[in-house]
Design a protein around this motif. Structure first.
Motif, PDB file in Angstrom:
ATOM      1  N   GLY A 132       0.804  -1.221   0.000  1.00  0.00           N
ATOM      2  CA  GLY A 132       0.000   0.000   0.000  1.00  0.00           C
ATOM      3  C   GLY A 132       0.831   1.263   0.000  1.00  0.00           C
ATOM      4  N   GLY A 133       2.146   1.122  -0.160  1.00  0.00           N
ATOM      5  CA  GLY A 133       3.048   2.264  -0.120  1.00  0.00           C
ATOM      6  C   GLY A 133       2.781   3.280  -1.220  1.00  0.00           C
ATOM      7  N   LYS A 134       3.067   4.549  -0.909  1.00  0.00           N
ATOM      8  CA  LYS A 134       2.870   5.633  -1.869  1.00  0.00           C
ATOM      9  C   LYS A 134       4.203   6.331  -2.128  1.00  0.00           C
ATOM     10  N   TRP A 135       4.361   6.845  -3.346  1.00  0.00           N
ATOM     11  CA  TRP A 135       5.602   7.531  -3.693  1.00  0.00           C
ATOM     12  C   TRP A 135       5.820   8.762  -2.819  1.00  0.00           C
ATOM     13  N   SER A 136       4.753   9.378  -2.359  1.00  0.00           N
ATOM     14  CA  SER A 136       4.889  10.568  -1.510  1.00  0.00           C
ATOM     15  C   SER A 136       5.533  10.246  -0.166  1.00  0.00           C
ATOM     16  N   GLU A 137       5.562   8.980   0.217  1.00  0.00           N
ATOM     17  CA  GLU A 137       6.149   8.577   1.501  1.00  0.00           C
ATOM     18  C   GLU A 137       7.659   8.337   1.394  1.00  0.00           C
ATOM     19  N   SER A 159      28.350   1.436   7.674  1.00  0.00           N
ATOM     20  CA  SER A 159      27.944   1.104   6.318  1.00  0.00           C
ATOM     21  C   SER A 159      29.143   0.729   5.469  1.00  0.00           C
ATOM     22  N   GLY A 160      30.291   1.382   5.694  1.00  0.00           N
ATOM     23  CA  GLY A 160      31.490   1.057   4.948  1.00  0.00           C
ATOM     24  C   GLY A 160      31.945  -0.360   5.210  1.00  0.00           C
ATOM     25  N   GLN A 161      31.854  -0.786   6.499  1.00  0.00           N
ATOM     26  CA  GLN A 161      32.211  -2.165   6.827  1.00  0.00           C
ATOM     27  C   GLN A 161      31.270  -3.133   6.135  1.00  0.00           C
ATOM     28  N   CYS A 162      29.983  -2.772   6.070  1.00  0.00           N
ATOM     29  CA  CYS A 162      29.020  -3.640   5.401  1.00  0.00           C
ATOM     30  C   CYS A 162      29.371  -3.793   3.930  1.00  0.00           C
ATOM     31  N   ARG A 163      29.764  -2.677   3.297  1.00  0.00           N
ATOM     32  CA  ARG A 163      30.115  -2.760   1.874  1.00  0.00           C
ATOM     33  C   ARG A 163      31.331  -3.630   1.663  1.00  0.00           C
ATOM     34  N   ARG A 164      32.320  -3.520   2.597  1.00  0.00           N
ATOM     35  CA  ARG A 164      33.508  -4.360   2.444  1.00  0.00           C
ATOM     36  C   ARG A 164      33.173  -5.828   2.666  1.00  0.00           C
ATOM     37  N   ALA A 165      32.187  -6.074   3.584  1.00  0.00           N
ATOM     38  CA  ALA A 165      31.811  -7.460   3.863  1.00  0.00           C
ATOM     39  C   ALA A 165      31.052  -8.070   2.699  1.00  0.00           C
ATOM     40  N   CYS A 166      30.321  -7.248   1.940  1.00  0.00           N
ATOM     41  CA  CYS A 166      29.524  -7.768   0.826  1.00  0.00           C
ATOM     42  C   CYS A 166      29.560  -6.777  -0.330  1.00  0.00           C
ATOM     43  N   PRO A 167      30.670  -6.701  -1.058  1.00  0.00           N
ATOM     44  CA  PRO A 167      30.831  -5.664  -2.076  1.00  0.00           C
ATOM     45  C   PRO A 167      29.939  -5.847  -3.283  1.00  0.00           C
ATOM     46  N   THR A 168      29.269  -7.000  -3.430  1.00  0.00           N
ATOM     47  CA  THR A 168      28.466  -7.251  -4.622  1.00  0.00           C
ATOM     48  C   THR A 168      27.009  -6.888  -4.444  1.00  0.00           C
ATOM     49  N   ALA A 169      26.661  -6.224  -3.337  1.00  0.00           N
ATOM     50  CA  ALA A 169      25.258  -5.920  -3.067  1.00  0.00           C
ATOM     51  C   ALA A 169      24.669  -5.038  -4.160  1.00  0.00           C
ATOM     52  N   GLY A 170      23.362  -5.296  -4.486  1.00  0.00           N
ATOM     53  CA  GLY A 170      22.665  -4.499  -5.479  1.00  0.00           C
ATOM     54  C   GLY A 170      21.827  -5.379  -6.368  1.00  0.00           C
ATOM     55  N   TYR A 171      20.699  -4.860  -6.904  1.00  0.00           N
ATOM     56  CA  TYR A 171      19.773  -5.664  -7.678  1.00  0.00           C
ATOM     57  C   TYR A 171      19.534  -5.078  -9.049  1.00  0.00           C
ATOM     58  N   THR A 172      19.303  -5.958  -9.994  1.00  0.00           N
ATOM     59  CA  THR A 172      18.820  -5.534 -11.297  1.00  0.00           C
ATOM     60  C   THR A 172      17.316  -5.688 -11.307  1.00  0.00           C
ATOM     61  N   THR A 173      16.671  -5.322 -12.408  1.00  0.00           N
ATOM     62  CA  THR A 173      15.221  -5.430 -12.466  1.00  0.00           C
ATOM     63  C   THR A 173      14.769  -6.868 -12.424  1.00  0.00           C
ATOM     64  N   LEU A 209      11.862   0.370  -9.793  1.00  0.00           N
ATOM     65  CA  LEU A 209      10.401   0.408  -9.749  1.00  0.00           C
ATOM     66  C   LEU A 209       9.877   1.713 -10.329  1.00  0.00           C
ATOM     67  N   ARG A 210      10.589   2.816 -10.058  1.00  0.00           N
ATOM     68  CA  ARG A 210      10.164   4.125 -10.554  1.00  0.00           C
ATOM     69  C   ARG A 210      10.090   4.133 -12.084  1.00  0.00           C
ATOM     70  N   ALA A 211      10.991   3.366 -12.720  1.00  0.00           N
ATOM     71  CA  ALA A 211      10.996   3.296 -14.173  1.00  0.00           C
ATOM     72  C   ALA A 211       9.886   2.401 -14.711  1.00  0.00           C
ATOM     73  N   LEU A 212       9.375   1.503 -13.859  1.00  0.00           N
ATOM     74  CA  LEU A 212       8.335   0.567 -14.291  1.00  0.00           C
ATOM     75  C   LEU A 212       6.929   1.119 -14.106  1.00  0.00           C
ATOM     76  N   VAL A 213       6.750   1.976 -13.103  1.00  0.00           N
ATOM     77  CA  VAL A 213       5.425   2.468 -12.733  1.00  0.00           C
ATOM     78  C   VAL A 213       5.160   3.806 -13.428  1.00  0.00           C
ATOM     79  N   PRO A 214       3.937   4.041 -13.918  1.00  0.00           N
ATOM     80  CA  PRO A 214       3.618   5.333 -14.547  1.00  0.00           C
ATOM     81  C   PRO A 214       3.947   6.504 -13.626  1.00  0.00           C
ATOM     82  N   GLU A 215       4.417   7.589 -14.201  1.00  0.00           N
ATOM     83  CA  GLU A 215       4.854   8.739 -13.406  1.00  0.00           C
ATOM     84  C   GLU A 215       3.744   9.322 -12.556  1.00  0.00           C
ATOM     85  N   ASP A 216       2.508   9.229 -13.023  1.00  0.00           N
ATOM     86  CA  ASP A 216       1.397   9.818 -12.269  1.00  0.00           C
ATOM     87  C   ASP A 216       0.799   8.857 -11.244  1.00  0.00           C
ATOM     88  N   SER A 217       1.431   7.711 -11.053  1.00  0.00           N
ATOM     89  CA  SER A 217       0.895   6.725 -10.106  1.00  0.00           C
ATOM     90  C   SER A 217       1.096   7.193  -8.667  1.00  0.00           C
TER      91      SER A 217
END
Length: 435
Positions: A249-254, A416-430, A290-298
């Motif tokens: 139920g999340g909204k972009w305004s949040e 956060s820097g330690q987290c990045r060093r512990a898992c440098p491959t973090a991140g998702y594609t579509t 997600l922003r690229a998938l959802v209509p701008e006026d959503s």
């Protein structure tokens, strides 16, 4: 006896005075010129006075007719003032029943009076259940004529099909009939007690174990026929430790992408308090895609495919878990338990965990004095969780992090820097796979 001419000719004086007719009926001429009909009587030795209106609106003939009716009541030992009051109330009550007295009207008024403080999703569910199981049966019935036996039979019928819905309906009915009492339509509440329904077999939401969560995430990555927004919604439920409805139920305004934070307003939260959610790098990546998938006026993050003015259907994510073969092993809501179990076992701060889950503190005294929001600790904890989820998706062994390096522990927090060093491959594609 008076004549109309005498009454018309009467002039006001410095003090009020009477013009007597007969049998206790008289006109009271006031200093301001008003002329009031009064009937003086005795009932059981006690003197009484009844107002019969004002001249000339009430003519002499009208006053004598009303006076005659009142004298008959007095002769029978009935107080004419009380009798007239009872008659007015009876007429008003009959009119109230005529206009507002059927079940459908009372239900609509109750809904309007109570729905404003509820979450929109709660109101929708309530209306859906009422319209399906109560409206067809009771809508046009006078609410004063509906009996406990009828209500019990209706609830039992629903219970055979959906026990939880029957419990919900009983609660709605109780509120509707209490509202009818407060509105003066009925005197007693005929809704049967809870005991007429079977005791609830209350179970916690099943939660995936680490191995099953790893398997689930890899299956989620592998499925090619899944709508991409549904995949992202499921991953956000896992990564944010939020309730399913809070995510879908999340909204972009949040969302504040610059601050990497999500502020869920109070009306959408179970406890009725706004909830601040720090967004990990993985969540930020998903939201950007997600922003690229959802209509701008959503308005919604996850608009319903059939009706964009509504959010994603409530059972979409449950159906996804069932489709992937995890029915009975876990639910979207159970992901919160998986998150909590992982960090409680790792020795993380209970306060930080509970704040991430938007739980009210158990110790009210401590909560009253401890105003710390743990925002930095929550950000570290959720980032560490996102990195751990990466490892589970890749089916990598646990990092073996010690107690003292878990964010939110008494000895310190991982940056956060330690987290990045512990898992440098973090991140998702579509497609949900790591970039």
């Amino acid at each position: 006896m008076l004549t109309t001419l005498q009454i018309k000719s009467a002039k006001p004086a410095e003090r009020a005075y009477k013009l007597a007719d007969t049998g206790g009926l008289f006109v009271l001429v006031q200093p301001n010129g008003s002329k009031l009909w009064r009937y003086k009587f005795r009932l059981d030795g006690v003197e009484g006075l009844q107002a019969l209106g004002a001249f000339p609106e009430v003519t002499l003939a009208d006053a004598r007719l009303a006076h005659a009716e009142s004298r008959k009541l007095v002769a029978k030992g009935v107080h004419p003032v009380q009798a007239r009051r009872d008659e007015r109330e009876s007429r008003a009550h009959a009119e109230l029943h005529r206009v507002k007295g059927n079940f459908g009207a009372v239900c609509a008024d109750w809904n309007a009076a109570t729905g404003a403080v509820l979450r929109p999703a709660t109101v929708l569910q309530r209306n859906r259940e009422i319209e399906k199981d109560l409206t067809p049966r009771f809508k046009d019935r006078p609410i004063s004529k509906i009996t406990r036996l009828e209500l019990t039979a209706a609830l039992k019928e629903v219970e055979a099909r959906a026990p939880e819905v029957a419990r919900n309906l009983r609660n709605y009915l109780w509120g509707i009939f209490e509202y009818a009492i407060d509105s003066g339509l009925i005197a007693d509440n005929p809704v049967p007690p809870v005991r007429v329904l079977r005791k609830r077999n209350q179970e916690n939401h099943p939660a995936l174990s680490p191995d099953l969560l790893s398997e689930f995430l890899r299956k989620l990555d592998a499925i090619d026929t899944l709508h991409e927004q549904t995949r992202i919604a499921m991953l956000l439920v896992v990564l944010t430790a939020c309730r399913k409805a809070e995510v879908t139920g999340g909204k972009w305004s949040e969302i504040d992408l610059n601050a990497a934070a999500w502020e869920i307003p109070a009306y959408r939260m179970k406890a009725g308090r706004a909830h601040w959610v720090p967004l990990s790098r993985q969540c930020m990546k998903l939201l950007q895609e997600l922003r690229a998938l959802v209509p701008e006026d959503s308005v919604y993050l996850f608009p319903n495919r059939l009706d964009p003015d509504r959010p994603m259907a409530d059972r979409t994510l449950n159906a996804l878990m069932e489709r992937l073969g995890f029915s009975g092993d876990g639910t979207p809501h159970g992901m919160r338990a998986t998150f909590s179990t992982h960090f409680n076992a790792a020795g993380a701060s209970i306060d930080v965990i509970e704040h991430c889950l938007a739980h009210l503190p158990g110790n009210r005294v401590r909560a009253a004095y401890n105003r710390h929001a743990y925002q930095a600790e929550r950000r570290d904890l959720l980032q560490t969780w996102a990195n751990h989820v990466d490892q589970l998706r890749a089916n990598l062994p646990s990092s073996g992090r010690s107690r003292s390096t878990v964010p939110g522990t008494a000895k310190g927090a991982t940056t956060s820097g330690q987290c990045r060093r512990a898992c440098p491959t973090a991140g998702y594609t579509t497609k949900g796979r790591r970039s």
